[in-house]
Scaffold this motif. Structure first.
Motif, PDB file in Angstrom:
ATOM      1  N   LEU A  40       0.831  -1.202   0.000  1.00 32.89           N
ATOM      2  CA  LEU A  40       0.000   0.000   0.000  1.00 32.89           C
ATOM      3  C   LEU A  40       0.865   1.252   0.000  1.00 32.89           C
ATOM      4  O   LEU A  40       2.010   1.235   0.467  1.00 32.89           O
ATOM      5  N   LEU A  41       0.285   2.338  -0.503  1.00 32.06           N
ATOM      6  CA  LEU A  41       0.964   3.631  -0.547  1.00 32.06           C
ATOM      7  C   LEU A  41       0.185   4.659   0.252  1.00 32.06           C
ATOM      8  O   LEU A  41      -1.047   4.708   0.177  1.00 32.06           O
ATOM      9  N   ARG A  42       0.902   5.470   1.028  1.00 32.70           N
ATOM     10  CA  ARG A  42       0.257   6.541   1.798  1.00 32.70           C
ATOM     11  C   ARG A  42       0.210   7.811   0.965  1.00 32.70           C
ATOM     12  O   ARG A  42       1.227   8.329   0.524  1.00 32.70           O
ATOM     13  N   SER A  43      -0.999   8.321   0.783  1.00 32.79           N
ATOM     14  CA  SER A  43      -1.212   9.465  -0.092  1.00 32.79           C
ATOM     15  C   SER A  43      -0.649  10.751   0.498  1.00 32.79           C
ATOM     16  O   SER A  43      -0.703  10.976   1.712  1.00 32.79           O
ATOM     17  N   LYS A  44      -0.112  11.605  -0.363  1.00 30.55           N
ATOM     18  CA  LYS A  44       0.313  12.949   0.044  1.00 30.55           C
ATOM     19  C   LYS A  44      -0.882  13.885   0.176  1.00 30.55           C
ATOM     20  O   LYS A  44      -0.857  14.826   0.975  1.00 30.55           O
ATOM     21  N   TYR A  45      -1.921  13.645  -0.603  1.00 30.32           N
ATOM     22  CA  TYR A  45      -2.967  14.643  -0.764  1.00 30.32           C
ATOM     23  C   TYR A  45      -4.320  14.206  -0.202  1.00 30.32           C
ATOM     24  O   TYR A  45      -5.228  15.013  -0.082  1.00 30.32           O
ATOM     25  N   LEU A  46      -4.466  12.946   0.128  1.00 28.95           N
ATOM     26  CA  LEU A  46      -5.701  12.435   0.710  1.00 28.95           C
ATOM     27  C   LEU A  46      -5.373  11.744   2.028  1.00 28.95           C
ATOM     28  O   LEU A  46      -4.266  11.251   2.221  1.00 28.95           O
ATOM     29  N   ASP A  47      -6.344  11.687   2.908  1.00 30.37           N
ATOM     30  CA  ASP A  47      -6.134  11.120   4.235  1.00 30.37           C
ATOM     31  C   ASP A  47      -6.361   9.615   4.185  1.00 30.37           C
ATOM     32  O   ASP A  47      -7.459   9.134   4.459  1.00 30.37           O
ATOM     33  N   GLY A  48      -5.326   8.871   3.815  1.00 30.30           N
ATOM     34  CA  GLY A  48      -5.465   7.423   3.768  1.00 30.30           C
ATOM     35  C   GLY A  48      -4.435   6.771   2.870  1.00 30.30           C
ATOM     36  O   GLY A  48      -3.528   7.412   2.333  1.00 30.30           O
ATOM     37  N   TRP A  49      -4.595   5.471   2.726  1.00 26.47           N
ATOM     38  CA  TRP A  49      -3.673   4.639   1.960  1.00 26.47           C
ATOM     39  C   TRP A  49      -4.374   4.133   0.702  1.00 26.47           C
ATOM     40  O   TRP A  49      -5.599   4.078   0.639  1.00 26.47           O
ATOM     41  N   ALA A  50      -3.565   3.718  -0.275  1.00 23.12           N
ATOM     42  CA  ALA A  50      -4.117   3.312  -1.564  1.00 23.12           C
ATOM     43  C   ALA A  50      -3.323   2.148  -2.141  1.00 23.12           C
ATOM     44  O   ALA A  50      -2.161   1.909  -1.789  1.00 23.12           O
ATOM     45  N   LEU A  51      -3.968   1.430  -3.052  1.00 22.71           N
ATOM     46  CA  LEU A  51      -3.281   0.418  -3.831  1.00 22.71           C
ATOM     47  C   LEU A  51      -2.367   1.090  -4.861  1.00 22.71           C
ATOM     48  O   LEU A  51      -2.654   2.201  -5.314  1.00 22.71           O
ATOM     49  N   PRO A  52      -1.288   0.436  -5.239  1.00 24.99           N
ATOM     50  CA  PRO A  52      -0.481   0.963  -6.340  1.00 24.99           C
ATOM     51  C   PRO A  52      -1.327   1.045  -7.611  1.00 24.99           C
ATOM     52  O   PRO A  52      -2.100   0.134  -7.903  1.00 24.99           O
ATOM     53  N   GLY A  53      -1.186   2.126  -8.320  1.00 26.04           N
ATOM     54  CA  GLY A  53      -1.985   2.280  -9.529  1.00 26.04           C
ATOM     55  C   GLY A  53      -1.428   3.361 -10.427  1.00 26.04           C
ATOM     56  O   GLY A  53      -0.382   3.958 -10.153  1.00 26.04           O
ATOM     57  N   GLY A  54      -2.148   3.596 -11.500  1.00 24.98           N
ATOM     58  CA  GLY A  54      -1.719   4.622 -12.433  1.00 24.98           C
ATOM     59  C   GLY A  54      -2.593   4.619 -13.672  1.00 24.98           C
ATOM     60  O   GLY A  54      -3.574   3.880 -13.761  1.00 24.98           O
ATOM     61  N   HIS A  55      -2.221   5.453 -14.622  1.00 25.64           N
ATOM     62  CA  HIS A  55      -2.992   5.609 -15.849  1.00 25.64           C
ATOM     63  C   HIS A  55      -2.323   4.878 -17.011  1.00 25.64           C
ATOM     64  O   HIS A  55      -1.146   4.515 -16.954  1.00 25.64           O
ATOM     65  N   ILE A  56      -3.095   4.674 -18.056  1.00 23.92           N
ATOM     66  CA  ILE A  56      -2.667   3.905 -19.216  1.00 23.92           C
ATOM     67  C   ILE A  56      -2.244   4.855 -20.326  1.00 23.92           C
ATOM     68  O   ILE A  56      -3.000   5.770 -20.683  1.00 23.92           O
ATOM     69  N   GLN A  57      -1.063   4.667 -20.837  1.00 23.27           N
ATOM     70  CA  GLN A  57      -0.611   5.501 -21.947  1.00 23.27           C
ATOM     71  C   GLN A  57      -1.486   5.248 -23.168  1.00 23.27           C
ATOM     72  O   GLN A  57      -2.031   4.158 -23.351  1.00 23.27           O
ATOM     73  N   ARG A  58      -1.633   6.258 -23.994  1.00 22.23           N
ATOM     74  CA  ARG A  58      -2.614   6.207 -25.082  1.00 22.23           C
ATOM     75  C   ARG A  58      -2.377   5.060 -26.067  1.00 22.23           C
ATOM     76  O   ARG A  58      -3.323   4.537 -26.643  1.00 22.23           O
ATOM     77  N   ASN A  59      -1.153   4.657 -26.274  1.00 22.50           N
ATOM     78  CA  ASN A  59      -0.858   3.571 -27.216  1.00 22.50           C
ATOM     79  C   ASN A  59      -0.348   2.327 -26.507  1.00 22.50           C
ATOM     80  O   ASN A  59       0.382   1.524 -27.097  1.00 22.50           O
ATOM     81  N   GLU A  60      -0.758   2.145 -25.252  1.00 19.73           N
ATOM     82  CA  GLU A  60      -0.218   1.072 -24.415  1.00 19.73           C
ATOM     83  C   GLU A  60      -1.294   0.025 -24.129  1.00 19.73           C
ATOM     84  O   GLU A  60      -2.427   0.345 -23.789  1.00 19.73           O
ATOM     85  N   HIS A  61      -0.947  -1.253 -24.276  1.00 15.77           N
ATOM     86  CA  HIS A  61      -1.848  -2.331 -23.880  1.00 15.77           C
ATOM     87  C   HIS A  61      -2.043  -2.272 -22.368  1.00 15.77           C
ATOM     88  O   HIS A  61      -1.100  -1.982 -21.624  1.00 15.77           O
ATOM     89  N   ILE A  62      -3.253  -2.574 -21.907  1.00 13.48           N
ATOM     90  CA  ILE A  62      -3.513  -2.428 -20.469  1.00 13.48           C
ATOM     91  C   ILE A  62      -2.664  -3.379 -19.628  1.00 13.48           C
ATOM     92  O   ILE A  62      -2.258  -3.030 -18.513  1.00 13.48           O
TER      93      ILE A  62
END
Length: 257
Positions: A40-62
């Motif tokens: 888990l990752l502790r957020s800088k901007y929200l009060d809590g922890w999160a799963l690792p994640g991110g966004h998908i590049q426009r030409n990238e397979h998920i």
């Protein structure tokens, strides 16, 4: 709050490089000290922890995007990774909204910013060897650490629901696919393997029945070496036969508990 150039560019120009409205979140499981752990990752901007994640590049397979995200967070590649659920509830981010995040960075954000839109998340779960991972925070987080699956901190958004479903999926996998190659060291004892299964299933298993079933799969090789744990307890080490293990993953198996 000091806003980095990288963060500023992501907020205002991220839509040029990434698919809007779509993200990936990964439940990364590890096994250590007879405990099932999750990264888990502790957020800088929200009060809590999160799963690792991110966004998908426009030409990238998920799937490639998920592998990239996990390598950035763990330093590992060739991770066992499986898509298990898509999270598309339109209210899934309302507990701590994107607006809250954007306000927290203390820069003026236009109302039509791409991060303000509804985001659908593709959920993956991953299995990694605990000792080989190097947890690394990302642009939005203070720290990245392992947590016992039974002692989780407060989580943001719907990540508690994501973790619960990922764990149920992992438990279900034990009945039709082998588990262990990605969670245990190269060599291990039968009690260590059984403890892994018991920890994931959260219930005890009969020792003789477990050993009979697991050996019947043909995925283990017994080594001559023993683990010295006491004068009367020196269990043999085993290792996975990688070829047979991969075949069992592909073909499936019947291995009920």
């Amino acid at each position: 709050m000091n806003v980095t150039t990288e963060l500023h560019d992501f907020i205002f120009n991220g839509h040029l490089n990434y698919v809007p409205h779509l993200s990936i979140d990964c439940a990364v499981f590890g096994f250590h000290d007879n405990q099932l752990k999750i990264l888990l990752l502790r957020s800088k901007y929200l009060d809590g922890w999160a799963l690792p994640g991110g966004h998908i590049q426009r030409n990238e397979h998920i799937d490639i995007a998920a592998q990239r995200i996990l390598k950035e967070r763990t330093g590992l590649d060739k991770i066992f990774l499986k898509q298990y659920q898509t999270f598309g509830d339109p209210d899934r981010l309302k507990t701590q909204s994107s607006q809250y995040f954007l306000n927290a960075v203390q820069i003026p954000i236009p109302p039509n910013n791409w991060l303000m839109e509804r985001i659908v998340s593709i959920g993956y779960y991953a299995l990694v060897e605990f000792s080989k991972a190097t947890p690394t925070p990302d642009l939005f987080t203070e720290e990245c650490v392992w947590w016992d699956i039974h002692q989780l901190p407060a989580l943001i958004f719907d990540h508690d629901h994501m973790i619960n479903l990922a764990l149920l999926t992992l438990q279900s996998q034990l009945h039709y696919q082998p588990i262990g190659y990605n969670l245990l060291p190269d060599k291990f004892t039968m009690p260590e393997l059984q403890k892994l299964y018991e920890t994931i299933l959260d219930k005890p298993l009969d020792r003789r029945n477990f050993q009979k079933k697991i050996m019947g799969l043909g995925i283990l090789e017994k080594l001559e070496e023993r683990k010295s744990v006491g004068p009367h307890k020196s269990p043999y080490y085993y290792r996975f036969n990688e070829k047979n293990y991969q075949e069992a993953l592909t073909a499936g198996l019947s291995f009920g508990f």
